[in-house]
Write a protein that holds these residues in place. Structure first.
Motif, PDB file in Angstrom:
ATOM      1  N   LEU A 179      58.391  68.040  55.182  1.00 15.70           N
ATOM      2  CA  LEU A 179      57.047  67.492  55.044  1.00 15.70           C
ATOM      3  C   LEU A 179      56.556  66.902  56.358  1.00 15.70           C
ATOM      4  O   LEU A 179      55.423  67.165  56.789  1.00 15.70           O
ATOM      5  N   THR A 180      57.397  66.101  57.015  1.00 12.10           N
ATOM      6  CA  THR A 180      56.978  65.467  58.272  1.00 12.10           C
ATOM      7  C   THR A 180      56.777  66.490  59.379  1.00 12.10           C
ATOM      8  O   THR A 180      55.877  66.350  60.207  1.00 12.10           O
ATOM      9  N   GLU A 181      57.608  67.535  59.394  1.00 12.58           N
ATOM     10  CA  GLU A 181      57.463  68.577  60.417  1.00 12.58           C
ATOM     11  C   GLU A 181      56.202  69.403  60.186  1.00 12.58           C
ATOM     12  O   GLU A 181      55.528  69.801  61.137  1.00 12.58           O
ATOM     13  N   THR A 182      55.867  69.634  58.927  1.00 11.75           N
ATOM     14  CA  THR A 182      54.696  70.460  58.605  1.00 11.75           C
ATOM     15  C   THR A 182      53.396  69.757  58.983  1.00 11.75           C
ATOM     16  O   THR A 182      52.485  70.363  59.546  1.00 11.75           O
ATOM     17  N   ILE A 183      53.304  68.465  58.661  1.00 11.00           N
ATOM     18  CA  ILE A 183      52.059  67.742  58.916  1.00 11.00           C
ATOM     19  C   ILE A 183      52.105  66.959  60.228  1.00 11.00           C
ATOM     20  O   ILE A 183      51.142  66.278  60.579  1.00 11.00           O
ATOM     21  N   ARG A 184      53.258  67.051  60.928  1.00 12.90           N
ATOM     22  CA  ARG A 184      53.408  66.448  62.258  1.00 12.90           C
ATOM     23  C   ARG A 184      53.169  64.938  62.262  1.00 12.90           C
ATOM     24  O   ARG A 184      52.273  64.415  62.928  1.00 12.90           O
ATOM     25  N   CYS A 185      53.967  64.255  61.474  1.00 13.04           N
ATOM     26  CA  CYS A 185      53.940  62.802  61.489  1.00 13.04           C
ATOM     27  C   CYS A 185      55.360  62.295  61.289  1.00 13.04           C
ATOM     28  O   CYS A 185      56.250  63.054  60.866  1.00 13.04           O
ATOM     29  N   SER A 186      55.604  61.044  61.598  1.00 16.12           N
ATOM     30  CA  SER A 186      56.945  60.479  61.469  1.00 16.12           C
ATOM     31  C   SER A 186      57.228  60.106  60.022  1.00 16.12           C
ATOM     32  O   SER A 186      56.312  59.923  59.211  1.00 16.12           O
ATOM     33  N   SER A 187      58.510  59.984  59.701  1.00 17.10           N
ATOM     34  CA  SER A 187      58.909  59.578  58.362  1.00 17.10           C
ATOM     35  C   SER A 187      58.402  58.174  58.047  1.00 17.10           C
ATOM     36  O   SER A 187      57.973  57.894  56.920  1.00 17.10           O
ATOM     37  N   VAL A 188      58.433  57.295  59.043  1.00 12.18           N
ATOM     38  CA  VAL A 188      57.956  55.929  58.846  1.00 12.18           C
ATOM     39  C   VAL A 188      56.472  55.917  58.496  1.00 12.18           C
ATOM     40  O   VAL A 188      56.033  55.227  57.566  1.00 12.18           O
ATOM     41  N   GLN A 189      55.671  56.702  59.236  1.00  9.67           N
ATOM     42  CA  GLN A 189      54.242  56.763  58.968  1.00  9.67           C
ATOM     43  C   GLN A 189      53.962  57.351  57.587  1.00  9.67           C
ATOM     44  O   GLN A 189      53.091  56.864  56.847  1.00  9.67           O
ATOM     45  N   LEU A 190      54.718  58.388  57.219  1.00  8.81           N
ATOM     46  CA  LEU A 190      54.521  59.027  55.921  1.00  8.81           C
ATOM     47  C   LEU A 190      54.810  58.050  54.785  1.00  8.81           C
ATOM     48  O   LEU A 190      54.027  57.942  53.829  1.00  8.81           O
TER      49      LEU A 190
END
Length: 270
Positions: A179-190
């Motif tokens: 999920l984080t790689e697909t939408i290009r955000c960090s796990s913390v932000q997600l």
């Protein structure tokens, strides 16, 4: 309306099926004020902008949720094959879409049954429109697990992209890393966005999506063991425990209650 989450819905004004014309000269329709239009692809494929503004290929079971001022799925759409879609139009008193604009019907077998039953009841003069409106709108909302959404809230783009990816991938497993790689955000932000706007974690949300898929399969008559396997649960006790926490009943009890509600609805339509 007795349900607070859909109190902005006044009535169901249309249920129908639209077939893509041979010459593909369909003129896009702009949705009138005080309307919500839900289109569900039944056959064929279309390209339509995703949460990132890029065209993606969508097929059977995709749900497009339009609000006043927006165009139907034929707007900026390149069709790769003739397609059909079911159309539900609701009269509303609010312009806020309660869910993301694109979702996915979780159980292919239950989709046709829902469309056929809704169409028959809508055309029957004996059907109570308020009851039918609640049933149809609630069934459509359930595909998005709307209990975690705040009606009227505009979700951040990154969160919309995450929800769209989960909807498209289901019932396949979706990891937080994917999920984080697909939408290009960090796990913390997600995690922060899910907590801030949906009051849950990404993992909990994905689990609820799996359970909604399981609930739909329970309406199809499949064996509970097969449903647990298809929804990714390793054991029957694990499936029962997770299901009970969300629905306050066992899968078997849920199936019995759904059958009872269906009989009640058919009796009320006579």
């Amino acid at each position: 309306m007795p349900l607070k989450s859909i109190s902005h819905v006044e009535k169901l004004s249309r249920v129908g099926v639209y077939a893509d014309p041979d010459n593909r000269t369909h003129i896009p329709e702009k949705l009138a004020q005080n309307r919500e239009n839900i289109e569900i692809l039944l056959a064929g494929e279309v390209f339509y902008p995703d949460g990132k503004g890029k065209n993606q290929r969508f097929g059977r079971g995709t749900i497009f949720w339009h609000r006043s001022g927006e165009f139907d799925i034929f707007n900026n759409t390149v069709s790769t094959s003739r397609y059909r879609c079911a159309v539900f139009t609701f009269e509303v008193n609010s312009f806020n879409r309660p869910v993301p604009s694109i979702g996915q019907w979780q159980d292919p077998e239950s989709l046709d049954n829902f469309i056929n039953e809704a169409s028959e009841l809508f055309l029957s003069p004996q059907t109570d429109n308020e009851f039918l409106t609640i049933w149809c709108y609630g069934t459509l909302l359930r595909q998005f697990i709307t209990t975690v959404f705040c009606a009227g809230e505009t979700l951040p783009t990154i969160l919309q992209q995450a929800l769209l990816h989960i909807n498209i991938k289901m019932p396949d497993a979706v990891s937080i890393k994917e999920l984080t790689e697909t939408i290009r955000c960090s796990s913390v932000q997600l995690h922060r966005l899910f907590r801030q706007h949906l009051n849950t974690t990404p993992g909990e949300y994905i689990l609820r999506r799996r359970l909604v898929h399981a609930a739909n399969l329970l309406l199809s008559g499949l064996a509970i063991q097969r449903i647990a396997d298809e929804c990714g649960f390793q054991t029957i006790p694990g499936f029962y425990n997770a299901f009970r926490k969300v629905y306050n009943c066992t899968p078997g009890e849920y199936r019995e209650r759904a059958a009872f509600r269906k009989r009640q609805m058919l009796d009320n339509s006579k």
